[in-house]
Design a protein around this motif. Structure first.
Motif, PDB file in Angstrom:
ATOM      1  N   ASP A 139      12.725  13.990 -55.700  1.00 41.71           N
ATOM      2  CA  ASP A 139      13.975  13.862 -56.455  1.00 41.71           C
ATOM      3  C   ASP A 139      15.154  14.463 -55.705  1.00 41.71           C
ATOM      4  N   TRP A 140      15.004  14.750 -54.436  1.00 42.65           N
ATOM      5  CA  TRP A 140      16.059  15.372 -53.638  1.00 42.65           C
ATOM      6  C   TRP A 140      16.029  14.775 -52.240  1.00 42.65           C
ATOM      7  N   THR A 141      17.124  14.971 -51.508  1.00 35.98           N
ATOM      8  CA  THR A 141      17.204  14.562 -50.114  1.00 35.98           C
ATOM      9  C   THR A 141      16.577  15.654 -49.260  1.00 35.98           C
ATOM     10  N   GLU A 142      15.855  15.252 -48.228  1.00 30.99           N
ATOM     11  CA  GLU A 142      15.256  16.200 -47.296  1.00 30.99           C
ATOM     12  C   GLU A 142      15.661  15.817 -45.877  1.00 30.99           C
ATOM     13  N   TRP A 143      16.198  16.782 -45.157  1.00 33.57           N
ATOM     14  CA  TRP A 143      16.531  16.618 -43.752  1.00 33.57           C
ATOM     15  C   TRP A 143      15.572  17.508 -42.984  1.00 33.57           C
ATOM     16  N   VAL A 144      14.830  16.936 -42.026  1.00 33.96           N
ATOM     17  CA  VAL A 144      13.855  17.720 -41.262  1.00 33.96           C
ATOM     18  C   VAL A 144      14.101  17.544 -39.769  1.00 33.96           C
ATOM     19  N   VAL A 145      13.805  18.606 -39.031  1.00 31.32           N
ATOM     20  CA  VAL A 145      13.823  18.561 -37.568  1.00 31.32           C
ATOM     21  C   VAL A 145      12.551  19.251 -37.094  1.00 31.32           C
ATOM     22  N   VAL A 146      11.906  18.664 -36.093  1.00 30.89           N
ATOM     23  CA  VAL A 146      10.739  19.286 -35.482  1.00 30.89           C
ATOM     24  C   VAL A 146      11.249  20.186 -34.357  1.00 30.89           C
ATOM     25  N   LEU A 147      10.886  21.474 -34.448  1.00 27.79           N
ATOM     26  CA  LEU A 147      11.296  22.450 -33.441  1.00 27.79           C
ATOM     27  C   LEU A 147      10.234  22.632 -32.357  1.00 27.79           C
ATOM     28  N   ALA A 148       8.964  22.447 -32.715  1.00 27.72           N
ATOM     29  CA  ALA A 148       7.853  22.577 -31.775  1.00 27.72           C
ATOM     30  C   ALA A 148       6.724  21.690 -32.274  1.00 27.72           C
ATOM     31  N   GLY A 149       5.870  21.262 -31.365  1.00 28.00           N
ATOM     32  CA  GLY A 149       4.748  20.414 -31.761  1.00 28.00           C
ATOM     33  C   GLY A 149       5.154  18.961 -31.877  1.00 28.00           C
ATOM     34  N   GLU A 150       4.463  18.252 -32.761  1.00 25.51           N
ATOM     35  CA  GLU A 150       4.697  16.817 -32.921  1.00 25.51           C
ATOM     36  C   GLU A 150       4.136  16.374 -34.261  1.00 25.51           C
ATOM     37  N   ALA A 151       4.741  15.349 -34.852  1.00 27.14           N
ATOM     38  CA  ALA A 151       4.270  14.810 -36.129  1.00 27.14           C
ATOM     39  C   ALA A 151       4.483  13.307 -36.155  1.00 27.14           C
ATOM     40  N   ARG A 152       3.655  12.645 -36.959  1.00 31.39           N
ATOM     41  CA  ARG A 152       3.833  11.206 -37.203  1.00 31.39           C
ATOM     42  C   ARG A 152       3.971  11.001 -38.698  1.00 31.39           C
ATOM     43  N   LEU A 153       4.998  10.244 -39.080  1.00 30.46           N
ATOM     44  CA  LEU A 153       5.266   9.983 -40.488  1.00 30.46           C
ATOM     45  C   LEU A 153       5.233   8.489 -40.750  1.00 30.46           C
ATOM     46  N   ARG A 189       9.210  14.510 -32.220  1.00 29.85           N
ATOM     47  CA  ARG A 189       8.924  15.516 -31.197  1.00 29.85           C
ATOM     48  C   ARG A 189      10.033  16.562 -31.253  1.00 29.85           C
ATOM     49  N   PRO A 190       9.900  17.673 -30.517  1.00 23.29           N
ATOM     50  CA  PRO A 190      10.931  18.713 -30.589  1.00 23.29           C
ATOM     51  C   PRO A 190      12.342  18.152 -30.408  1.00 23.29           C
ATOM     52  N   GLY A 191      13.185  18.492 -31.364  1.00 23.64           N
ATOM     53  CA  GLY A 191      14.568  18.035 -31.369  1.00 23.64           C
ATOM     54  C   GLY A 191      14.809  16.803 -32.221  1.00 23.64           C
ATOM     55  N   ASP A 192      13.756  16.058 -32.549  1.00 22.11           N
ATOM     56  CA  ASP A 192      13.923  14.853 -33.369  1.00 22.11           C
ATOM     57  C   ASP A 192      14.090  15.242 -34.828  1.00 22.11           C
ATOM     58  N   TRP A 193      15.053  14.604 -35.498  1.00 19.77           N
ATOM     59  CA  TRP A 193      15.287  14.884 -36.913  1.00 19.77           C
ATOM     60  C   TRP A 193      15.323  13.586 -37.700  1.00 19.77           C
ATOM     61  N   LEU A 194      15.166  13.732 -38.994  1.00 19.39           N
ATOM     62  CA  LEU A 194      15.109  12.595 -39.908  1.00 19.39           C
ATOM     63  C   LEU A 194      15.672  13.016 -41.254  1.00 19.39           C
ATOM     64  N   GLU A 195      16.520  12.184 -41.829  1.00 15.92           N
ATOM     65  CA  GLU A 195      17.021  12.424 -43.181  1.00 15.92           C
ATOM     66  C   GLU A 195      16.339  11.447 -44.136  1.00 15.92           C
ATOM     67  N   LEU A 196      15.684  11.997 -45.144  1.00 18.33           N
ATOM     68  CA  LEU A 196      14.958  11.207 -46.143  1.00 18.33           C
ATOM     69  C   LEU A 196      15.704  11.302 -47.470  1.00 18.33           C
ATOM     70  N   PRO A 197      16.455  10.258 -47.836  1.00 15.81           N
ATOM     71  CA  PRO A 197      17.154  10.291 -49.117  1.00 15.81           C
ATOM     72  C   PRO A 197      16.171  10.372 -50.289  1.00 15.81           C
ATOM     73  N   GLU A 198      16.706  10.722 -51.442  1.00 17.18           N
ATOM     74  CA  GLU A 198      15.894  10.802 -52.663  1.00 17.18           C
ATOM     75  C   GLU A 198      15.065   9.533 -52.831  1.00 17.18           C
ATOM     76  N   HIS A 199      13.834   9.700 -53.239  1.00 18.83           N
ATOM     77  CA  HIS A 199      12.909   8.624 -53.599  1.00 18.83           C
ATOM     78  C   HIS A 199      12.551   7.670 -52.460  1.00 18.83           C
ATOM     79  N   VAL A 200      12.787   8.074 -51.222  1.00 21.69           N
ATOM     80  CA  VAL A 200      12.259   7.309 -50.102  1.00 21.69           C
ATOM     81  C   VAL A 200      10.821   7.799 -49.904  1.00 21.69           C
ATOM     82  N   ARG A 201       9.878   6.938 -50.235  1.00 19.41           N
ATOM     83  CA  ARG A 201       8.465   7.333 -50.164  1.00 19.41           C
ATOM     84  C   ARG A 201       8.053   7.507 -48.709  1.00 19.41           C
ATOM     85  N   HIS A 202       7.352   8.618 -48.458  1.00 20.63           N
ATOM     86  CA  HIS A 202       6.920   8.922 -47.100  1.00 20.63           C
ATOM     87  C   HIS A 202       5.661   9.775 -47.144  1.00 20.63           C
ATOM     88  N   ARG A 203       4.983   9.823 -46.019  1.00 23.01           N
ATOM     89  CA  ARG A 203       3.776  10.636 -45.908  1.00 23.01           C
ATOM     90  C   ARG A 203       3.632  11.117 -44.468  1.00 23.01           C
TER      91      ARG A 203
END
Length: 115
Positions: free
Chosen positions: A50-64, A76-90
Motif C-alpha cells: 500500500d506504499w511506494t518503495e524505492w530500493v538500491v542495492v549497496l552490496a551483493g546482487e538480487a533478482r526481482l 547490482r551495487p548502485g542499481d535502484w528501482l522505484e516500485l509504486p503502490e500495488h506494483v506486484r513484485h517478488r
C-alpha cells in the motif's frame, strides 16, 4: 540531536533470515537497511504493498520479478528501482556471499519527482 552510523555495521553473512533495521523514520517515510543472505520470496508469494518503495542495492546482487514484465530484473551495487503502490513484485534470488545489502525508502502516496 545528530544521529550517524555506518550502513554496513553489523552485516553478517551467517544469518538464516533476512535482517531489517530502521535507520530513519519520519511522518510518512521510513528508511531501512535490509540484509539478505540467499533469501527469496516464498513460492507463489507476491508483494502488493500500500506504499511506494524505492530500493538500491549497496552490496551483493538480487533478482526481482515484476508482475507484467517477461524478464527478471537483476540489481547490482548502485542499481535502484522505484516500485509504486500495488506494483506486484517478488524477490527471486539474492546473493549470499557477500550478503546483499539493500537500502529501502518507503512512503505513502505517489511517485517521487526527479530532483
Amino acid at each position: 540531536m545528530l544521529r550517524s552510523g555506518n550502513v554496513f555495521a553489523g552485516v553478517r553473512p551467517d544469518r538464516e533470515a533476512e535482517a531489517f533495521a530502521t535507520l530513519a523514520e519520519r511522518p510518512g517515510a521510513v528508511v531501512e537497511r535490509i540484509v539478505s543472505t540467499g533469501q527469496a520470496s516464498p513460492a507463489g508469494f507476491w508483494y502488493d504493498q500500500d506504499w511506494t518503495e524505492w530500493v538500491v542495492v549497496l552490496a551483493g546482487e538480487a533478482r526481482l520479478a515484476i508482475a507484467g514484465e517477461a524478464a527478471l530484473r537483476t540489481l547490482r551495487p548502485g542499481d535502484w528501482l522505484e516500485l509504486p503502490e500495488h506494483v506486484r513484485h517478488r524477490v527471486e534470488w539474492t546473493l549470499a556471499d557477500p550478503p546483499t545489502v539493500w537500502l529501502a525508502v518507503h512512503w505513502k502516496g505517489g511517485r517521487a519527482e526527479p530532483a
